[in-house]
Design a protein around this motif. Structure first.
Motif, PDB file in Angstrom:
ATOM      1  N   ARG A 131       0.847  -1.193   0.000  1.00 17.97           N
ATOM      2  CA  ARG A 131       0.000   0.000   0.000  1.00 17.97           C
ATOM      3  C   ARG A 131       0.882   1.242   0.000  1.00 17.97           C
ATOM      4  NH1 ARG A 131      -5.259   0.347   0.792  1.00 17.97           N
ATOM      5  NH2 ARG A 131      -5.318  -1.812   1.514  1.00 17.97           N
ATOM      6  N   ARG A 132       0.644   2.096  -0.976  1.00 18.49           N
ATOM      7  CA  ARG A 132       1.414   3.332  -1.100  1.00 18.49           C
ATOM      8  C   ARG A 132       0.472   4.453  -1.501  1.00 18.49           C
ATOM      9  NH1 ARG A 132       6.632   3.371  -4.930  1.00 18.49           N
ATOM     10  NH2 ARG A 132       7.535   2.293  -3.138  1.00 18.49           N
ATOM     11  N   GLY A 133       0.552   5.574  -0.815  1.00 24.71           N
ATOM     12  CA  GLY A 133      -0.328   6.692  -1.121  1.00 24.71           C
ATOM     13  C   GLY A 133      -1.788   6.404  -0.831  1.00 24.71           C
ATOM     14  N   GLY A 134      -2.040   5.418   0.014  1.00 24.81           N
ATOM     15  CA  GLY A 134      -3.407   5.070   0.388  1.00 24.81           C
ATOM     16  C   GLY A 134      -4.027   3.981  -0.459  1.00 24.81           C
ATOM     17  N   LEU A 135      -3.384   3.585  -1.567  1.00 22.54           N
ATOM     18  CA  LEU A 135      -3.957   2.610  -2.490  1.00 22.54           C
ATOM     19  C   LEU A 135      -3.123   1.335  -2.518  1.00 22.54           C
ATOM     20  CD1 LEU A 135      -4.767   5.058  -5.411  1.00 22.54           C
ATOM     21  CD2 LEU A 135      -6.371   4.148  -3.726  1.00 22.54           C
ATOM     22  N   ARG A 136      -3.806   0.195  -2.617  1.00 16.57           N
ATOM     23  CA  ARG A 136      -3.099  -1.083  -2.660  1.00 16.57           C
ATOM     24  C   ARG A 136      -2.655  -1.410  -4.081  1.00 16.57           C
ATOM     25  NH1 ARG A 136      -6.145  -6.350  -0.748  1.00 16.57           N
ATOM     26  NH2 ARG A 136      -5.711  -5.624   1.356  1.00 16.57           N
ATOM     27  N   LYS A 137      -1.381  -1.770  -4.214  1.00 11.07           N
ATOM     28  CA  LYS A 137      -0.766  -2.082  -5.494  1.00 11.07           C
ATOM     29  C   LYS A 137      -0.124  -3.466  -5.410  1.00 11.07           C
ATOM     30  CE  LYS A 137       0.591   2.793  -5.300  1.00 11.07           C
ATOM     31  NZ  LYS A 137      -0.288   3.436  -6.270  1.00 11.07           N
ATOM     32  N   VAL A 138       0.332  -3.981  -6.537  1.00 12.07           N
ATOM     33  CA  VAL A 138       1.051  -5.253  -6.577  1.00 12.07           C
ATOM     34  C   VAL A 138       2.480  -4.995  -7.039  1.00 12.07           C
ATOM     35  CG1 VAL A 138       1.255  -7.495  -7.695  1.00 12.07           C
ATOM     36  CG2 VAL A 138      -0.983  -6.689  -6.918  1.00 12.07           C
ATOM     37  N   GLN A 139       3.427  -5.419  -6.213  1.00 13.92           N
ATOM     38  CA  GLN A 139       4.840  -5.332  -6.563  1.00 13.92           C
ATOM     39  C   GLN A 139       5.349  -6.736  -6.878  1.00 13.92           C
ATOM     40  OE1 GLN A 139       7.465  -3.900  -3.473  1.00 13.92           O
ATOM     41  NE2 GLN A 139       9.128  -3.467  -4.912  1.00 13.92           N
ATOM     42  N   VAL A 140       6.073  -6.873  -7.976  1.00 14.51           N
ATOM     43  CA  VAL A 140       6.591  -8.167  -8.411  1.00 14.51           C
ATOM     44  C   VAL A 140       8.116  -8.136  -8.359  1.00 14.51           C
ATOM     45  CG1 VAL A 140       6.581  -9.903 -10.240  1.00 14.51           C
ATOM     46  CG2 VAL A 140       4.600  -8.396  -9.934  1.00 14.51           C
ATOM     47  N   LEU A 141       8.695  -9.196  -7.788  1.00 16.57           N
ATOM     48  CA  LEU A 141      10.148  -9.314  -7.699  1.00 16.57           C
ATOM     49  C   LEU A 141      10.571 -10.577  -8.448  1.00 16.57           C
ATOM     50  CD1 LEU A 141       9.073  -7.937  -4.881  1.00 16.57           C
ATOM     51  CD2 LEU A 141      11.469  -8.173  -4.223  1.00 16.57           C
ATOM     52  N   PRO A 142      10.865 -10.462  -9.757  1.00 13.78           N
ATOM     53  CA  PRO A 142      11.282 -11.639 -10.525  1.00 13.78           C
ATOM     54  C   PRO A 142      12.719 -12.035 -10.152  1.00 13.78           C
ATOM     55  CG  PRO A 142      10.541  -9.819 -11.944  1.00 13.78           C
ATOM     56  CD  PRO A 142      10.769  -9.267 -10.581  1.00 13.78           C
ATOM     57  N   GLU A 143      13.007 -13.300 -10.266  1.00 10.71           N
ATOM     58  CA  GLU A 143      14.355 -13.768  -9.983  1.00 10.71           C
ATOM     59  C   GLU A 143      15.316 -13.232 -11.045  1.00 10.71           C
ATOM     60  OE1 GLU A 143      15.931 -18.020  -8.507  1.00 10.71           O
ATOM     61  OE2 GLU A 143      15.212 -18.021 -10.588  1.00 10.71           O
ATOM     62  N   GLY A 144      16.357 -12.545 -10.590  1.00 13.32           N
ATOM     63  CA  GLY A 144      17.374 -12.050 -11.500  1.00 13.32           C
ATOM     64  C   GLY A 144      16.971 -10.857 -12.337  1.00 13.32           C
ATOM     65  N   ALA A 145      15.899 -10.177 -11.969  1.00 14.54           N
ATOM     66  CA  ALA A 145      15.446  -9.010 -12.730  1.00 14.54           C
ATOM     67  C   ALA A 145      14.938  -7.945 -11.758  1.00 14.54           C
ATOM     68  CB  ALA A 145      14.349  -9.399 -13.720  1.00 14.54           C
ATOM     69  N   PRO A 146      14.885  -6.691 -12.212  1.00 17.03           N
ATOM     70  CA  PRO A 146      14.439  -5.618 -11.310  1.00 17.03           C
ATOM     71  C   PRO A 146      12.980  -5.790 -10.877  1.00 17.03           C
ATOM     72  CG  PRO A 146      15.547  -4.735 -13.257  1.00 17.03           C
ATOM     73  CD  PRO A 146      15.302  -6.180 -13.526  1.00 17.03           C
ATOM     74  N   ALA A 147      12.676  -5.362  -9.661  1.00 22.14           N
ATOM     75  CA  ALA A 147      11.302  -5.361  -9.176  1.00 22.14           C
ATOM     76  C   ALA A 147      10.498  -4.295  -9.914  1.00 22.14           C
ATOM     77  CB  ALA A 147      11.277  -5.098  -7.677  1.00 22.14           C
ATOM     78  N   PHE A 148       9.185  -4.517 -10.022  1.00 19.08           N
ATOM     79  CA  PHE A 148       8.336  -3.534 -10.679  1.00 19.08           C
ATOM     80  C   PHE A 148       6.932  -3.591 -10.089  1.00 19.08           C
ATOM     81  CE2 PHE A 148       7.862  -7.436 -13.099  1.00 19.08           C
ATOM     82  CZ  PHE A 148       6.502  -7.509 -13.354  1.00 19.08           C
ATOM     83  N   PHE A 149       6.166  -2.513 -10.313  1.00 17.83           N
ATOM     84  CA  PHE A 149       4.763  -2.439  -9.919  1.00 17.83           C
ATOM     85  C   PHE A 149       3.883  -2.651 -11.146  1.00 17.83           C
ATOM     86  CE2 PHE A 149       6.772  -0.063  -6.496  1.00 17.83           C
ATOM     87  CZ  PHE A 149       6.089  -0.505  -5.375  1.00 17.83           C
ATOM     88  N   ILE A 150       2.759  -3.331 -10.958  1.00 15.28           N
ATOM     89  CA  ILE A 150       1.792  -3.501 -12.041  1.00 15.28           C
ATOM     90  C   ILE A 150       0.981  -2.219 -12.179  1.00 15.28           C
ATOM     91  CG2 ILE A 150      -0.201  -4.812 -12.833  1.00 15.28           C
ATOM     92  CD1 ILE A 150       0.929  -7.237 -11.403  1.00 15.28           C
TER      93      ILE A 150
END
Length: 557
Positions: free
Chosen positions: A205-224
């Motif tokens: 949760r960031r800025g009051g809203l729930r988001k999905v963060q993905v952490l792939p193996e061997g690659a940078p994390a990102f938000f959907i």
């Protein structure tokens, strides 16, 4: 149906069944091969269930007979005995049971408002004694999962907004050995995590809203990415550890709930299913994400939805919803029945007030115990902001809340009755002091860290007495009020709203209606069954519409 679990071999399904709504479930087990329901059963269970890997042993949670606190775990072998595995002596804790993603362990979780503990049983050796994985300690909250050869834990140790760590086997109590996977961030609350062989996905949760963060193996994390001003996105934990796609649920105030999968290699997004809403056209509606200024200068988020052809000129009827307790965040999610109001020209708003966890753990802490008044004044500030910015007519503002949200609107009715034309309150917690003085009532002892202990702490007694809706009814004008309760409610006993309504009727000066609607066959969650539940919504909406169309009778006393 409180919960259900299928054994790993697919042979058996166990479920928890409640026919009166009091959350006192009965255990049922069916043979999926033959369709026969087994004679194996147990009463007064909590609904948490977990199968061992032998396909013959079921773990389930039980409840105290008087307080209905989930405080124990049993082990049952099909056709055999029900053996007590754990009994929690501390009355501030609830107990549940489940299994890890790896199916290697049965996990017994114990949690109070401020502390957690986990004990594990080898799922291949279900008669083994539970071993403590993480012992309870002051102010430490955590949850644990296991996949492959590692334990992964969500913890608030050195992390107010939680972090995700890997816990080396055998070093569970050596907190210096825990390895950050998602480190603590002051602006991001980590709420949940799903483990896979090649990636990890978290609901944050960031800025009051729930988001999905993905952490792939061997690659940078990102938000959907999201496409709406106000929305909610949640990781959907699928059972296959080898998955290469992230599954998540997305909805907003204008978009029905949708299940998507995102391919980690191509980043292509596929819609798997969307909630069907006959005749609904999302292009006719729009949403906004606003902020009101609280009395202490804090910015309070507000989610708003309305039809695009509704004029925001201060003439529309406005319904403001709130909750603000237990760290529960109220999501800006889609509500099909709500469209009925929007099509009548109403504006619907959610005030994300303190006591929830929309803005992080501090948002919760600033709205409980001796800070509880912030919950109520935030809601008032949000309402005033909406009226000032023409989202609703000054004389057509309505408030709605349920359970602890019933406490909210009940308190607001005492503090600022002039601000609201009508109030809708479901299963409301309104007799705060009396309830918190009675340790035999379900929830009381578990919630001393939420409201305070009026028996042991005079300051807590005085503080909650100062806002308790029942204790602060005065001889003055009130808005029209509709209250719904359930005879079988185990969380807020039916006599709380009954007492509140009786005192309101005897004390208030106006001639506005105060209505008590008691469902004689339901509990805290209201009517079961889709159509009966919709009828309850319809009654509440009918009250709103009828109240708006009739004269305010505050002047007729």
């Amino acid at each position: 149906i409180g919960n259900y679990k299928v054994s790993r071999d697919g042979r058996w399904v166990a479920w928890a069944e409640d026919t009166v709504g009091r959350n006192q479930f009965v255990l049922r087990i069916k043979d999926l091969a033959t369709g026969a329901v087994l004679p194996d059963t147990a009463a007064n269970i909590s609904g948490s269930l977990a199968w061992a890997n032998d396909g013959q042993t079921l773990f389930y949670g039980g409840k105290d007979e008087v307080t209905l606190r989930a405080d124990r775990v049993f082990r049952h072998t099909l056709g055999g005995t029900h053996d007590l595995v754990h009994l929690e002596a501390d009355a501030s804790y609830y107990v549940g049971v489940g299994s890890t993603k790896s199916h290697r362990y049965i996990a017994i979780g114990m949690s109070s408002t401020t502390n957690s503990e986990y004990r594990l049983i080898d799922a291949n050796d279900p008669t083994a004694a539970p071993r403590v994985f993480v012992a309870r300690s002051k102010d430490h909250l955590c949850s644990v999962d296991h996949l492959g050869d590692r334990f992964v834990m969500r913890t608030n140790h050195d992390a107010k907004n939680f972090r995700i760590v890997e816990v080396p086997v055998g070093r569970e109590e050596d907190r210096a050995a825990w390895i950050d996977i998602i480190p603590h961030r002051a602006d991001t609350l980590v709420e949940d995590v799903a483990l896979y062989d090649r990636f990890l996905a978290a609901s944050v949760r960031r800025g009051g809203l729930r988001k999905v963060q993905v952490l792939p193996e061997g690659a940078p994390a990102f938000f959907i990415d999201a496409q709406d001003a106000a929305y909610v996105m949640t990781v959907y934990d699928t059972p296959d550890p080898a998955a290469t796609r992230v599954r998540y649920v997305y909805d907003s105030l204008t978009q029905p709930s949708s299940v998507y999968e995102l391919d980690l290699t191509t980043k292509a997004r596929t819609l798997l299913k969307q909630q069907p809403v006959p005749t609904y056209d999302p292009t006719l509606y729009t949403s906004a994400y606003l902020h009101a200024t609280a009395v202490d200068g804090t910015q309070v988020p507000i989610s708003v939805v309305y039809r695009k052809d509704t004029r925001l000129d201060g003439t529309a009827p406005l319904l403001v919803y709130g909750y603000g307790s237990y760290g529960i965040s109220i999501e800006p999610s889609f509500g099909a029945s709500r469209v009925s109001l929007l099509d009548r020209g109403w504006v619907y708003a959610i005030a994300h007030i303190r006591g929830g966890q929309e803005m992080g753990r501090s948002w919760y802490e600033d709205g409980k115990l001796q800070n509880k008044l912030n919950t109520f004044t935030d809601f008032i500030a949000a309402t005033e902001h909406l009226v000032a910015h023409k989202y609703g007519a000054r004389d057509q503002v309505f408030a709605m809340g349920g359970s602890a949200g019933g406490l909210l609107v009940g308190t607001v009715a005492n503090l600022r009755p002039d601000l609201y034309r009508g109030i809708v309150s479901f299963v409301p917690f309104v007799d705060v002091v009396t309830t918190m003085l009675d340790e035999s009532i379900p929830l009381t002892t578990n919630e001393y860290d939420e409201w305070g202990n009026p028996t042991a702490d005079k300051a807590a007694y005085d503080y909650m007495l100062a806002y308790s809706p029942y204790d602060n009814i005065a001889a003055k004008d009130y808005p029209s009020i509709y209250v719904r309760t359930g005879l079988w409610d185990s969380q807020v006993q039916y006599f709380e709203p009954a007492k509140w309504i009786a005192r309101l009727r005897a004390t208030k000066r106006d001639a506005n209606p105060v209505l008590l609607d008691t469902n004689m066959s339901a509990g805290h969650g209201g009517a079961s069954g889709r159509f009966d539940a919709l009828k309850e919504v319809a009654r509440a909406y009918a009250f709103l519409i009828a109240t708006r169309e009739r004269p305010d009778r505050r002047a007729l006393h």
